[in-house]
Write a protein that holds these residues in place. Structure first.
Motif, mmCIF file in Angstrom:
data_model
loop_
_atom_site.group_PDB
_atom_site.id
_atom_site.type_symbol
_atom_site.label_atom_id
_atom_site.label_comp_id
_atom_site.label_asym_id
_atom_site.label_seq_id
_atom_site.Cartn_x
_atom_site.Cartn_y
_atom_site.Cartn_z
ATOM 1 N N GLY A 231 0.812 -1.220 0.000
ATOM 2 C CA GLY A 231 0.000 0.000 0.000
ATOM 3 C C GLY A 231 0.841 1.264 0.000
ATOM 4 O O GLY A 231 1.988 1.284 0.458
ATOM 5 N N ARG A 232 0.213 2.335 -0.513
ATOM 6 C CA ARG A 232 0.880 3.651 -0.522
ATOM 7 C C ARG A 232 0.133 4.504 0.499
ATOM 8 O O ARG A 232 -1.062 4.755 0.345
ATOM 9 N N TYR A 233 0.826 4.903 1.539
ATOM 10 C CA TYR A 233 0.141 5.501 2.691
ATOM 11 C C TYR A 233 0.590 6.929 2.984
ATOM 12 O O TYR A 233 1.722 7.315 2.667
ATOM 13 N N LEU A 234 -0.321 7.642 3.608
ATOM 14 C CA LEU A 234 -0.015 8.985 4.103
ATOM 15 C C LEU A 234 0.322 8.851 5.578
ATOM 16 O O LEU A 234 -0.465 8.288 6.349
ATOM 17 N N THR A 235 1.494 9.314 5.970
ATOM 18 C CA THR A 235 1.844 9.282 7.392
ATOM 19 C C THR A 235 2.486 10.618 7.753
ATOM 20 O O THR A 235 3.091 11.266 6.886
ATOM 21 N N PRO A 236 2.387 10.992 9.026
ATOM 22 C CA PRO A 236 3.010 12.259 9.430
ATOM 23 C C PRO A 236 4.530 12.219 9.254
ATOM 24 O O PRO A 236 5.184 13.252 9.148
ATOM 25 N N ALA A 237 5.098 11.004 9.193
ATOM 26 C CA ALA A 237 6.559 10.878 9.150
ATOM 27 C C ALA A 237 7.123 11.101 7.747
ATOM 28 O O ALA A 237 8.332 11.081 7.558
ATOM 29 N N HIS A 238 6.254 11.293 6.768
ATOM 30 C CA HIS A 238 6.735 11.326 5.392
ATOM 31 C C HIS A 238 5.956 12.358 4.597
ATOM 32 O O HIS A 238 4.751 12.501 4.803
ATOM 33 N N ASP A 239 6.634 13.032 3.672
ATOM 34 C CA ASP A 239 5.920 13.988 2.811
ATOM 35 C C ASP A 239 5.204 13.238 1.701
ATOM 36 O O ASP A 239 5.848 12.565 0.901
ATOM 37 N N ALA B 191 5.558 -8.316 -18.282
ATOM 38 C CA ALA B 191 4.108 -8.053 -18.369
ATOM 39 C C ALA B 191 3.338 -8.816 -17.293
ATOM 40 O O ALA B 191 2.233 -8.423 -16.923
ATOM 41 N N LEU B 192 3.919 -9.907 -16.783
ATOM 42 C CA LEU B 192 3.209 -10.718 -15.792
ATOM 43 C C LEU B 192 3.509 -10.287 -14.362
ATOM 44 O O LEU B 192 2.949 -10.812 -13.410
ATOM 45 N N THR B 193 4.441 -9.330 -14.218
ATOM 46 C CA THR B 193 4.838 -8.930 -12.866
ATOM 47 C C THR B 193 3.915 -7.845 -12.325
ATOM 48 O O THR B 193 3.362 -7.049 -13.090
ATOM 49 N N GLU B 194 3.782 -7.826 -11.009
ATOM 50 C CA GLU B 194 2.897 -6.859 -10.352
ATOM 51 C C GLU B 194 3.434 -5.444 -10.571
ATOM 52 O O GLU B 194 4.632 -5.187 -10.364
ATOM 53 N N GLY B 195 2.539 -4.555 -10.995
ATOM 54 C CA GLY B 195 2.968 -3.179 -11.270
ATOM 55 C C GLY B 195 3.923 -3.110 -12.446
ATOM 56 O O GLY B 195 4.520 -2.064 -12.704
ATOM 57 N N GLN B 196 4.096 -4.239 -13.144
ATOM 58 C CA GLN B 196 5.062 -4.367 -14.249
ATOM 59 C C GLN B 196 6.463 -3.910 -13.806
ATOM 60 O O GLN B 196 7.135 -3.126 -14.470
ATOM 61 N N LYS B 197 6.847 -4.411 -12.652
ATOM 62 C CA LYS B 197 8.172 -4.115 -12.090
ATOM 63 C C LYS B 197 8.715 -5.393 -11.479
ATOM 64 O O LYS B 197 7.963 -6.152 -10.882
ATOM 65 N N GLU B 198 10.015 -5.592 -11.590
ATOM 66 C CA GLU B 198 10.577 -6.804 -10.993
ATOM 67 C C GLU B 198 11.788 -6.484 -10.126
ATOM 68 O O GLU B 198 12.437 -5.459 -10.295
ATOM 69 N N TYR C 231 3.452 7.329 0.345
ATOM 70 C CA TYR C 231 4.621 6.536 -0.045
ATOM 71 C C TYR C 231 4.417 5.068 0.326
ATOM 72 O O TYR C 231 3.578 4.724 1.159
ATOM 73 N N TYR C 232 5.186 4.230 -0.360
ATOM 74 C CA TYR C 232 5.104 2.796 -0.103
ATOM 75 C C TYR C 232 5.874 2.487 1.177
ATOM 76 O O TYR C 232 7.106 2.475 1.181
ATOM 77 N N ALA C 233 5.137 2.282 2.246
ATOM 78 C CA ALA C 233 5.763 2.180 3.571
ATOM 79 C C ALA C 233 6.519 0.860 3.749
ATOM 80 O O ALA C 233 7.523 0.817 4.455
ATOM 81 N N PHE C 234 6.014 -0.216 3.129
ATOM 82 C CA PHE C 234 6.662 -1.524 3.312
ATOM 83 C C PHE C 234 7.372 -1.948 2.023
ATOM 84 O O PHE C 234 8.577 -2.091 1.974
ATOM 85 N N GLU C 235 6.568 -2.189 1.002
ATOM 86 C CA GLU C 235 7.076 -2.672 -0.281
ATOM 87 C C GLU C 235 6.196 -2.062 -1.351
ATOM 88 O O GLU C 235 5.035 -1.721 -1.093
ATOM 89 N N GLU C 236 6.732 -1.886 -2.566
ATOM 90 C CA GLU C 236 5.906 -1.340 -3.653
ATOM 91 C C GLU C 236 5.335 -2.493 -4.478
ATOM 92 O O GLU C 236 5.780 -3.635 -4.330
ATOM 93 N N PRO C 237 4.358 -2.232 -5.345
ATOM 94 C CA PRO C 237 3.858 -3.306 -6.207
ATOM 95 C C PRO C 237 4.999 -3.786 -7.120
ATOM 96 O O PRO C 237 5.483 -3.029 -7.960
#
Ligand code: SF4
Lengths: 332, 154
Positions: free
Chosen positions: A238-246, A314-321, A249-255
């Motif tokens: 997930g991409r989250y809004l937190t007070p610690a970051h402008d 093309a088969l990867t999540e977010g088309q990123k590996e 942003y992807y707090a754990f891992e991106e797609p």
């Protein structure tokens, strides 16, 4: 260098036949209940389906590994024992387990059937793995996706069992068997109910400008603008809004998905016995493309040629590996 | 442009859905509680949508004008060729979703069940359907397949 076993996902009988035809050395699968970690609606095998599929796979020279790799909650162990008894009766070649109670049941009742330690057991030290080998006669460990290739090589020299590593597919937080994020939001446990981000609680909302919001339960997981590639609504992506970051942003891992195609020769040289493709929840088109690509690559390496890996982006999540921790501990 | 006359294709759609159901009786088990859900299949580049109710005892596949879409549980939208390749097991639905070429709204669990049910059908649904219509059916499929090939290589 020994020829590694290519271990491929099968969420349906049709996907299993596809994997066998595409050159899988082994397929892994599960029943339609909480006993396995891909307990998705409409997925997996009934007993008659598995019976027929085991016969078909064996006729094609492919082994069948049955995933019984979730953790039974207190008072519900019978469902796991039943899955094991049925699998044994149908002639599966190995059980993939995480829970010590289930492992013990198999070791005592079916000592002739191989036991593989699931990634869900998160055994990542020689000490832990040796314990499982000693107590339950584990023949193979599926390593958590947190070790570099040199660390895997060292591990191979220290443990008395085979090593299986993931080479392609979903790439999350890598706190395998211990992630409670889904439980926190949906009340269902990845580790006991076998489902991360249950479809019943997922919502996709597209606005008039083409932006896509993905939600799990009450929580917004991400919002993709119309020209962005999308990812699954899993909490760890997930991409989250937190007070610690402008900004969000992807707090754990991106797609993103794991793809170790370029590390294959190193993995094989490190002593990895089996190469696992994730994705029982994916289509037979995915199974066909990924298994075919890796079959060819492994065969080429064994023949001393260049692996020549097809493009699977093309088969990867977010088309990123990513090569995750296999390449470097700095991956996150 | 006036809306296309749909009455002519309704009997064809009924034959198609009956044929798929007769050939693949096992697929209904994968639908679980969603066997009587109403799905709108929206080929975004065609002037109409399809309404599907995969209830083995009360099957429905109906073409509807875009201004006449009935209440439904879930909607799956994509280009006609992508949807055809998806049903035929030639394309991965998740990959289409990642690329934003497939949109799902409504009951996600019902869509996942439908996807898994269709994905467990061996062989080509399109081929079986084209066979129902003899040489003209097979010729039409040939044209679509060539378009699919072009699509794939683009
Ligand atoms: S939230 Fe991520 S890390 Fe946790 S179980 Fe789901 S996919 Fe795995």
């Amino acid at each position: 260098m020994n020829r590694p076993e290519l271990v491929c996902p099968a969420g349906t009988p049709s996907a299993m036949r596809t994997a066998v035809e595409a050159g899988a050395d082994a397929v892994y699968c599960g029943f339609q209940n909480a006993t396995n970690a891909r307990n998705f609606p409409g997925l997996n095998f009934t007993v008659p389906e598995l019976e027929k599929s085991v016969r078909h796979a064996h006729n094609g020279g492919t082994k069948v590994l049955l995933a019984v790799n979730t953790f039974p909650p207190a008072g519900k162990v019978d469902l796991w024992k039943e899955a094991v008894d049925t699998g044994a009766k149908l002639g599966v070649d190995a059980f993939i387990v995480a829970d010590i109670g289930v492992a013990d049941y198999i070791a005592k009742n079916y000592p002739d059937i191989r036991l593989h330690l699931s990634v869900q057991a998160a055994a990542s030290t020689p000490e832990a793995i040796k314990f499982y080998c000693r107590e339950f006669n584990i023949k193979r460990v599926v390593l958590p996706r947190i070790l570099t290739v040199p660390e895997i090589k060292t591990m191979a020299d220290e443990i008395p069992c085979e090593i299986e590593t993931f080479i392609f597919g979903n790439h999350g937080l890598m706190v395998e068997g211990r992630c409670s994020l889904t439980n926190y939001i949906t009340g269902l446990s990845t580790n006991m109910d076998g489902v991360c981000s249950p479809a019943a609680q997922i919502q996709y909302i597209k606005d008039d400008s083409g932006n896509l919001t993905t939600k799990l339960g009450e929580f917004t997981i991400d919002c993709f603008s119309c020209d962005e590639n999308a990812g699954y609504p899993t909490i760890c992506k997930g991409r989250y809004l937190t007070p610690a970051h402008d900004g969000a942003y992807y707090a754990f891992e991106e797609p993103i998905s794991l793809n170790l195609s370029t590390l294959l020769p190193d993995l094989m040289a490190a002593g990895v016995t089996a190469l696992k493709i994730e994705g029982r929840q994916r289509s037979r088109a995915y199974v066909k493309s990924v298994v075919t690509a890796y079959r060819k690559a492994v065969d080429n390496i064994m023949a001393g040629h260049n692996p020549e890996i097809s493009d699977l982006l093309a088969l990867t999540e977010g088309q990123k590996e990513t090569q995750g921790a296999f390449k470097s501990k700095a991956w996150r | 442009m006036p809306p296309p006359p749909l009455f002519a294709i309704q009997p064809v759609l009924r034959r198609i859905v009956n044929r798929v159901a007769t050939d693949n009786p096992d697929m209904f088990g994968r639908l679980g509680p969603h066997y009587n859900a109403h799905f709108v299949i929206d080929p975004v580049n065609l002037p109409f949508v399809l309404v599907l109710r995969p209830d083995p005892d009360d099957l429905l596949l109906d073409a509807r004008q875009r201004n006449d879409i009935p209440p439904h549980d879930a909607k799956v939208s994509g280009s006609f060729l992508d949807l055809l390749m998806l049903v035929d097991g030639d394309l991965d639905g998740d990959a289409l979703f990642f690329a934003r070429d497939l949109t799902i709204t409504g009951n996600t669990e019902a869509v996942v069940c439908l996807r898994n049910a269709l994905d467990d059908i061996d062989g080509s649904i399109a081929e079986n359907i084209s066979d129902m219509f003899g040489p003209p059916g097979r010729a039409a499929l040939g044209i679509l397949r060539r378009a699919k090939q072009r699509n794939k290589s683009e």
